[in-house]
Design a protein around this motif. Structure first.
Motif, PDB file in Angstrom:
ATOM      1  N   PRO A 106       0.998  -1.087   0.071  1.00 41.60           N
ATOM      2  CA  PRO A 106      -0.139  -0.091   0.098  1.00 41.60           C
ATOM      3  C   PRO A 106       0.715   1.201   0.072  1.00 41.60           C
ATOM      4  O   PRO A 106       0.371   2.306  -0.545  1.00 41.60           O
ATOM      5  CB  PRO A 106      -0.819  -0.110   1.328  1.00 41.60           C
ATOM      6  CG  PRO A 106      -0.859  -1.483   1.677  1.00 41.60           C
ATOM      7  CD  PRO A 106       0.414  -2.070   1.136  1.00 41.60           C
ATOM      8  N   VAL A 107       2.218   1.304   0.427  1.00 41.53           N
ATOM      9  CA  VAL A 107       2.864   2.503   0.428  1.00 41.53           C
ATOM     10  C   VAL A 107       3.104   2.857  -0.917  1.00 41.53           C
ATOM     11  O   VAL A 107       3.838   1.939  -1.780  1.00 41.53           O
ATOM     12  CB  VAL A 107       4.089   2.436   1.558  1.00 41.53           C
ATOM     13  CG1 VAL A 107       5.207   3.570   1.149  1.00 41.53           C
ATOM     14  CG2 VAL A 107       3.636   2.372   2.766  1.00 41.53           C
ATOM     15  N   ARG A 108       2.764   3.925  -1.329  1.00 43.37           N
ATOM     16  CA  ARG A 108       2.768   4.391  -2.830  1.00 43.37           C
ATOM     17  C   ARG A 108       4.174   4.500  -3.622  1.00 43.37           C
ATOM     18  O   ARG A 108       4.311   3.807  -4.526  1.00 43.37           O
ATOM     19  CB  ARG A 108       2.072   5.603  -3.240  1.00 43.37           C
ATOM     20  CG  ARG A 108       0.569   5.662  -2.782  1.00 43.37           C
ATOM     21  CD  ARG A 108      -0.068   4.469  -3.256  1.00 43.37           C
ATOM     22  NE  ARG A 108      -1.679   4.804  -2.939  1.00 43.37           N
ATOM     23  CZ  ARG A 108      -2.276   4.018  -1.993  1.00 43.37           C
ATOM     24  NH1 ARG A 108      -1.600   3.011  -1.085  1.00 43.37           N
ATOM     25  NH2 ARG A 108      -3.401   4.214  -1.866  1.00 43.37           N
ATOM     26  N   ALA A 111       3.736   9.186   0.195  1.00 47.05           N
ATOM     27  CA  ALA A 111       2.304   8.792  -0.404  1.00 47.05           C
ATOM     28  C   ALA A 111       1.472  10.197   0.094  1.00 47.05           C
ATOM     29  O   ALA A 111       1.668  10.626   0.732  1.00 47.05           O
ATOM     30  CB  ALA A 111       1.708   7.566   0.076  1.00 47.05           C
ATOM     31  N   ARG A 154       3.317   0.201   6.883  1.00 47.33           N
ATOM     32  CA  ARG A 154       2.855   0.610   5.311  1.00 47.33           C
ATOM     33  C   ARG A 154       1.224   0.650   5.444  1.00 47.33           C
ATOM     34  O   ARG A 154       0.749   1.502   4.861  1.00 47.33           O
ATOM     35  CB  ARG A 154       3.390  -0.459   4.388  1.00 47.33           C
ATOM     36  CG  ARG A 154       2.875  -1.834   4.380  1.00 47.33           C
ATOM     37  CD  ARG A 154       3.681  -2.648   3.333  1.00 47.33           C
ATOM     38  NE  ARG A 154       3.353  -4.109   3.476  1.00 47.33           N
ATOM     39  CZ  ARG A 154       4.166  -4.799   4.187  1.00 47.33           C
ATOM     40  NH1 ARG A 154       5.313  -4.360   4.420  1.00 47.33           N
ATOM     41  NH2 ARG A 154       3.969  -6.243   4.073  1.00 47.33           N
ATOM     42  N   ALA A 171      -0.418   4.270   4.560  1.00 49.19           N
ATOM     43  CA  ALA A 171      -0.953   4.402   3.265  1.00 49.19           C
ATOM     44  C   ALA A 171      -2.507   4.884   3.295  1.00 49.19           C
ATOM     45  O   ALA A 171      -3.093   5.831   2.672  1.00 49.19           O
ATOM     46  CB  ALA A 171      -1.173   3.061   2.513  1.00 49.19           C
TER      47      ALA A 171
END
Length: 294
Positions: free
Chosen positions: A7-9, A26, A46, A50
Protein backbone atom coordinates in the motif's frame (compact mmCIF):
# COMPACT_ATOMS: atom_id res chain seq x y z
CA UNK A 1 12.66 6.28 -7.75
CA UNK A 2 11.31 2.72 -7.80
CA UNK A 3 7.79 1.50 -7.08
CA UNK A 4 7.25 -0.59 -3.98
CA UNK A 5 4.87 -3.48 -3.58
CA UNK A 6 2.11 -2.97 -1.04
CA UNK A 7 0.00 0.00 0.00
CA UNK A 8 2.83 2.53 0.51
CA UNK A 9 2.82 4.24 -2.85
CA UNK A 10 6.43 5.11 -3.62
CA UNK A 11 9.81 3.89 -2.46
CA UNK A 12 12.70 6.25 -3.07
CA UNK A 13 16.46 6.03 -2.84
CA UNK A 14 18.80 8.99 -2.59
CA UNK A 15 21.78 10.42 -0.77
CA UNK A 16 22.11 12.40 2.46
CA UNK A 17 25.61 13.43 3.59
CA UNK A 18 27.05 11.31 0.80
CA UNK A 19 25.39 8.16 2.16
CA UNK A 20 22.46 6.11 0.90
CA UNK A 21 18.97 6.86 2.21
CA UNK A 22 15.74 4.98 1.58
CA UNK A 23 12.35 6.55 2.20
CA UNK A 24 8.68 6.12 1.38
CA UNK A 25 6.08 8.71 0.44
CA UNK A 26 2.41 8.78 -0.41
CA UNK A 27 -0.46 11.22 -0.83
CA UNK A 28 -0.90 14.96 -1.16
CA UNK A 29 -1.73 17.49 1.55
CA UNK A 30 -0.20 18.58 4.85
CA UNK A 31 3.06 16.77 5.46
CA UNK A 32 3.25 14.06 8.11
CA UNK A 33 6.81 13.01 8.84
CA UNK A 34 6.72 9.50 10.32
CA UNK A 35 9.68 8.19 12.35
CA UNK A 36 9.65 4.45 12.96
CA UNK A 37 10.55 2.37 15.98
CA UNK A 38 13.62 0.36 16.94
CA UNK A 39 14.82 -2.37 14.56
CA UNK A 40 12.02 -1.66 12.08
CA UNK A 41 11.49 0.48 8.98
CA UNK A 42 8.49 2.23 7.43
CA UNK A 43 7.62 -1.07 5.74
CA UNK A 44 6.25 -2.40 9.03
CA UNK A 45 3.73 0.45 9.16
CA UNK A 46 2.76 0.53 5.49
CA UNK A 47 -0.95 -0.22 5.95
CA UNK A 48 -1.55 2.65 8.36
CA UNK A 49 0.70 5.11 6.50
CA UNK A 50 -1.03 4.45 3.19
CA UNK A 51 -4.45 4.93 4.75
CA UNK A 52 -3.38 8.24 6.29
CA UNK A 53 -2.24 9.36 2.84
CA UNK A 54 -5.59 8.30 1.39
CA UNK A 55 -7.30 10.58 3.92
CA UNK A 56 -5.61 13.70 2.54
CA UNK A 57 -2.06 13.92 3.89
CA UNK A 58 1.37 13.67 2.36
CA UNK A 59 3.21 11.01 4.33
CA UNK A 60 7.00 11.05 4.27
CA UNK A 61 8.66 8.15 6.09
CA UNK A 62 12.44 7.75 6.01
CA UNK A 63 14.21 4.60 7.06
CA UNK A 64 16.34 5.99 9.87
CA UNK A 65 20.11 5.50 9.62
CA UNK A 66 21.13 1.89 10.08
CA UNK A 67 17.69 0.51 9.14
CA UNK A 68 15.72 -0.32 6.02
CA UNK A 69 18.67 0.13 3.68
CA UNK A 70 19.69 3.60 4.91
CA UNK A 71 23.38 3.87 5.75
CA UNK A 72 24.22 4.13 9.42
CA UNK A 73 25.49 7.33 11.01
CA UNK A 74 29.18 7.88 11.75
CA UNK A 75 29.94 6.68 15.30
CA UNK A 76 30.26 10.22 16.68
CA UNK A 77 26.77 11.07 15.39
CA UNK A 78 25.06 7.93 16.68
CA UNK A 79 23.07 9.76 19.37
CA UNK A 80 19.48 10.95 19.57
CA UNK A 81 20.70 14.46 18.76
CA UNK A 82 22.66 13.06 15.81
CA UNK A 83 19.60 11.25 14.48
CA UNK A 84 17.58 14.47 14.82
CA UNK A 85 20.20 16.44 12.88
CA UNK A 86 20.12 13.78 10.18
CA UNK A 87 16.31 14.10 9.90
CA UNK A 88 16.65 17.85 9.36
CA UNK A 89 19.18 17.27 6.58
CA UNK A 90 16.97 14.56 5.09
CA UNK A 91 13.99 16.92 4.86
CA UNK A 92 16.14 19.49 3.12
CA UNK A 93 17.55 16.94 0.70
CA UNK A 94 14.11 15.75 -0.44
CA UNK A 95 12.73 19.27 -0.75
CA UNK A 96 10.01 19.08 1.91
CA UNK A 97 8.84 22.42 3.23
CA UNK A 98 8.85 22.82 6.98
CA UNK A 99 7.46 23.02 9.60
CA UNK A 100 5.77 19.62 9.54
CA UNK A 101 3.72 17.39 11.81
CA UNK A 102 6.06 14.77 13.26
CA UNK A 103 4.70 11.39 14.34
CA UNK A 104 7.20 9.21 16.18
CA UNK A 105 6.74 5.68 17.45
CA UNK A 106 8.95 4.27 20.22
CA UNK A 107 12.57 5.15 19.31
CA UNK A 108 11.24 7.40 16.54
CA UNK A 109 9.37 9.36 19.20
CA UNK A 110 12.65 10.05 20.97
CA UNK A 111 14.17 11.29 17.73
CA UNK A 112 11.09 13.46 17.24
CA UNK A 113 11.49 15.01 20.69
CA UNK A 114 15.11 15.94 19.99
CA UNK A 115 14.15 17.24 16.53
CA UNK A 116 11.47 19.50 18.01
CA UNK A 117 13.75 20.62 20.84
CA UNK A 118 16.87 21.30 18.77
CA UNK A 119 15.27 22.70 15.59
CA UNK A 120 11.89 24.18 16.58
CA UNK A 121 11.45 25.73 13.13
CA UNK A 122 11.12 22.23 11.64
CA UNK A 123 8.25 20.90 13.80
CA UNK A 124 4.77 22.41 13.95
CA UNK A 125 3.36 19.70 16.24
CA UNK A 126 4.46 16.42 17.69
CA UNK A 127 2.59 13.14 18.11
CA UNK A 128 4.34 10.68 20.43
CA UNK A 129 3.14 7.09 20.08
CA UNK A 130 4.37 4.83 22.90
CA UNK A 131 7.54 6.90 22.83
CA UNK A 132 10.79 6.54 24.69
CA UNK A 133 12.00 9.47 26.77
CA UNK A 134 10.12 9.17 30.05
CA UNK A 135 13.15 7.25 31.41
CA UNK A 136 11.35 5.67 34.39
CA UNK A 137 11.02 1.90 34.55
CA UNK A 138 9.07 1.47 37.77
CA UNK A 139 8.00 3.36 40.86
CA UNK A 140 9.39 2.30 44.22
CA UNK A 141 9.49 3.33 47.88
CA UNK A 142 13.01 4.70 47.46
CA UNK A 143 12.08 6.64 44.33
CA UNK A 144 11.72 5.74 40.68
CA UNK A 145 13.83 3.01 39.12
CA UNK A 146 15.28 4.25 35.88
CA UNK A 147 14.89 2.49 32.54
CA UNK A 148 18.68 2.22 32.29
CA UNK A 149 18.54 -0.12 35.33
CA UNK A 150 16.22 -2.53 33.56
CA UNK A 151 17.88 -5.89 32.77
CA UNK A 152 18.16 -6.85 29.14
CA UNK A 153 16.35 -10.14 29.79
CA UNK A 154 13.32 -8.18 31.03
CA UNK A 155 13.28 -6.14 27.82
CA UNK A 156 13.36 -9.32 25.77
CA UNK A 157 10.62 -11.01 27.77
CA UNK A 158 8.21 -8.11 27.33
CA UNK A 159 9.16 -7.58 23.71
CA UNK A 160 8.03 -11.15 23.07
CA UNK A 161 4.77 -10.49 24.93
CA UNK A 162 4.24 -7.42 22.77
CA UNK A 163 3.65 -9.62 19.72
CA UNK A 164 0.09 -9.49 20.97
CA UNK A 165 -2.91 -11.73 21.39
CA UNK A 166 -3.66 -14.60 19.07
CA UNK A 167 -5.94 -12.53 16.79
CA UNK A 168 -3.08 -10.21 15.90
CA UNK A 169 -0.31 -12.75 15.39
CA UNK A 170 -1.09 -13.31 11.74
CA UNK A 171 -0.45 -9.64 11.00
CA UNK A 172 2.26 -8.69 13.48
CA UNK A 173 4.67 -11.62 13.46
CA UNK A 174 5.43 -11.77 9.72
CA UNK A 175 5.74 -7.99 9.40
CA UNK A 176 7.85 -7.27 12.47
CA UNK A 177 9.98 -10.40 12.38
CA UNK A 178 10.79 -10.01 8.68
CA UNK A 179 11.64 -6.32 9.05
CA UNK A 180 13.64 -6.72 12.27
CA UNK A 181 15.48 -9.82 11.05
CA UNK A 182 16.48 -8.09 7.82
CA UNK A 183 17.81 -5.09 9.72
CA UNK A 184 19.63 -7.27 12.26
CA UNK A 185 21.34 -9.26 9.51
CA UNK A 186 22.15 -6.20 7.44
CA UNK A 187 23.49 -4.05 10.28
CA UNK A 188 23.62 -5.73 13.69
CA UNK A 189 25.77 -2.99 15.26
CA UNK A 190 23.21 -0.30 14.43
CA UNK A 191 20.38 -2.43 15.89
CA UNK A 192 22.34 -2.90 19.12
CA UNK A 193 23.42 0.74 19.32
CA UNK A 194 19.89 2.05 18.88
CA UNK A 195 18.58 -0.41 21.47
CA UNK A 196 21.05 1.04 23.96
CA UNK A 197 20.05 4.59 23.03
CA UNK A 198 16.40 3.70 23.59
CA UNK A 199 17.10 1.96 26.89
CA UNK A 200 19.03 4.89 28.37
CA UNK A 201 17.14 7.84 26.85
CA UNK A 202 16.09 10.46 29.38
CA UNK A 203 14.33 13.30 27.56
CA UNK A 204 12.45 14.80 30.48
CA UNK A 205 14.39 18.08 30.32
CA UNK A 206 13.71 18.38 26.58
CA UNK A 207 10.04 17.57 27.09
CA UNK A 208 9.80 20.19 29.81
CA UNK A 209 11.31 22.74 27.43
CA UNK A 210 8.77 21.83 24.73
CA UNK A 211 6.05 22.39 27.32
CA UNK A 212 7.50 25.80 28.16
CA UNK A 213 7.56 26.76 24.48
CA UNK A 214 3.94 25.72 24.01
CA UNK A 215 4.56 23.26 21.18
CA UNK A 216 1.35 21.31 20.46
CA UNK A 217 2.02 17.73 21.61
CA UNK A 218 -0.32 14.74 21.62
CA UNK A 219 0.64 11.53 23.41
CA UNK A 220 -1.06 8.30 22.33
CA UNK A 221 -0.41 5.09 24.25
CA UNK A 222 -1.37 1.44 24.00
CA UNK A 223 -2.61 0.52 27.45
CA UNK A 224 -1.18 -3.01 27.35
CA UNK A 225 2.37 -1.84 26.55
CA UNK A 226 4.91 -3.78 28.61
CA UNK A 227 7.97 -2.76 26.59
CA UNK A 228 7.54 0.78 27.93
CA UNK A 229 5.59 0.38 31.17
CA UNK A 230 3.04 2.77 32.65
CA UNK A 231 5.68 4.40 34.87
CA UNK A 232 7.45 5.62 31.74
CA UNK A 233 4.23 7.16 30.42
CA UNK A 234 3.60 8.84 33.77
CA UNK A 235 7.08 10.38 33.78
CA UNK A 236 6.64 11.57 30.21
CA UNK A 237 3.31 13.20 31.07
CA UNK A 238 4.72 14.89 34.14
CA UNK A 239 7.49 16.41 32.03
CA UNK A 240 5.04 17.66 29.41
CA UNK A 241 2.55 19.05 31.91
CA UNK A 242 -1.04 19.64 30.79
CA UNK A 243 -0.70 17.79 27.49
CA UNK A 244 -3.34 15.87 25.57
CA UNK A 245 -2.87 12.18 26.45
CA UNK A 246 -5.09 9.47 25.03
CA UNK A 247 -4.95 5.72 25.39
CA UNK A 248 -6.02 2.90 23.12
CA UNK A 249 -6.38 -0.83 23.44
CA UNK A 250 -3.16 -2.50 22.41
CA UNK A 251 0.46 -3.25 23.12
CA UNK A 252 3.62 -1.37 22.19
CA UNK A 253 3.06 -2.02 18.48
CA UNK A 254 -0.71 -1.36 18.43
CA UNK A 255 -0.47 0.98 15.44
CA UNK A 256 0.78 -1.94 13.33
CA UNK A 257 -1.93 -4.32 14.51
CA UNK A 258 -4.70 -1.73 14.20
CA UNK A 259 -3.94 0.58 11.25
CA UNK A 260 -7.56 1.78 11.16
CA UNK A 261 -7.32 3.23 14.68
CA UNK A 262 -3.94 4.76 13.88
CA UNK A 263 -5.34 6.35 10.72
CA UNK A 264 -8.30 7.82 12.57
CA UNK A 265 -6.09 9.29 15.28
CA UNK A 266 -3.64 10.99 12.92
CA UNK A 267 -6.43 12.25 10.66
CA UNK A 268 -8.15 13.82 13.66
CA UNK A 269 -4.91 15.39 14.87
CA UNK A 270 -4.30 16.92 11.44
CA UNK A 271 -7.83 18.28 11.39
CA UNK A 272 -7.65 19.47 15.01
CA UNK A 273 -10.73 17.31 15.63
CA UNK A 274 -11.55 15.61 18.95
CA UNK A 275 -10.27 12.06 19.18
CA UNK A 276 -13.20 10.69 21.19
CA UNK A 277 -15.04 8.36 21.08
CA UNK A 278 -12.31 6.23 19.48
CA UNK A 279 -9.94 7.00 22.33
CA UNK A 280 -10.31 7.35 26.03
CA UNK A 281 -9.14 10.40 27.94
CA UNK A 282 -6.58 9.86 30.65
CA UNK A 283 -6.24 12.16 33.66
CA UNK A 284 -3.92 15.10 33.17
CA UNK A 285 -0.52 15.07 34.83
CA UNK A 286 -1.81 17.70 37.23
CA UNK A 287 -4.33 15.18 38.55
CA UNK A 288 -1.64 12.72 39.62
CA UNK A 289 0.89 12.90 42.46
CA UNK A 290 4.30 13.98 41.25
CA UNK A 291 6.90 11.24 41.02
CA UNK A 292 9.95 11.64 43.25
CA UNK A 293 12.86 13.32 41.51
CA UNK A 294 15.59 11.01 40.33
Amino acid sequence: MSEARGPVRHRHEGVVDGRRVVWWSAGEGPVVLFLHGWALSPASYRDGLARIADRGARVVAPALPGFGGTAELPPAEATLAGYARWVTRFLGSVGEDTPVTVVGHSFGGGVGVRLAHDTPEVVSRLVLVNSIGGAVWAAGPAGPRMMSERPWWDWGLHLQEDLGPAWALGRVVPVIVSDAATNALRNPFAVWKVAELARTADLRAELDELRRRGLPVVVVWGRQDRVLPEASLTALRLALGDVEVRTVEGTHSWLITDPDAFTEIITNVLGDAPLAPLLEDTPSAADEPEAPAS
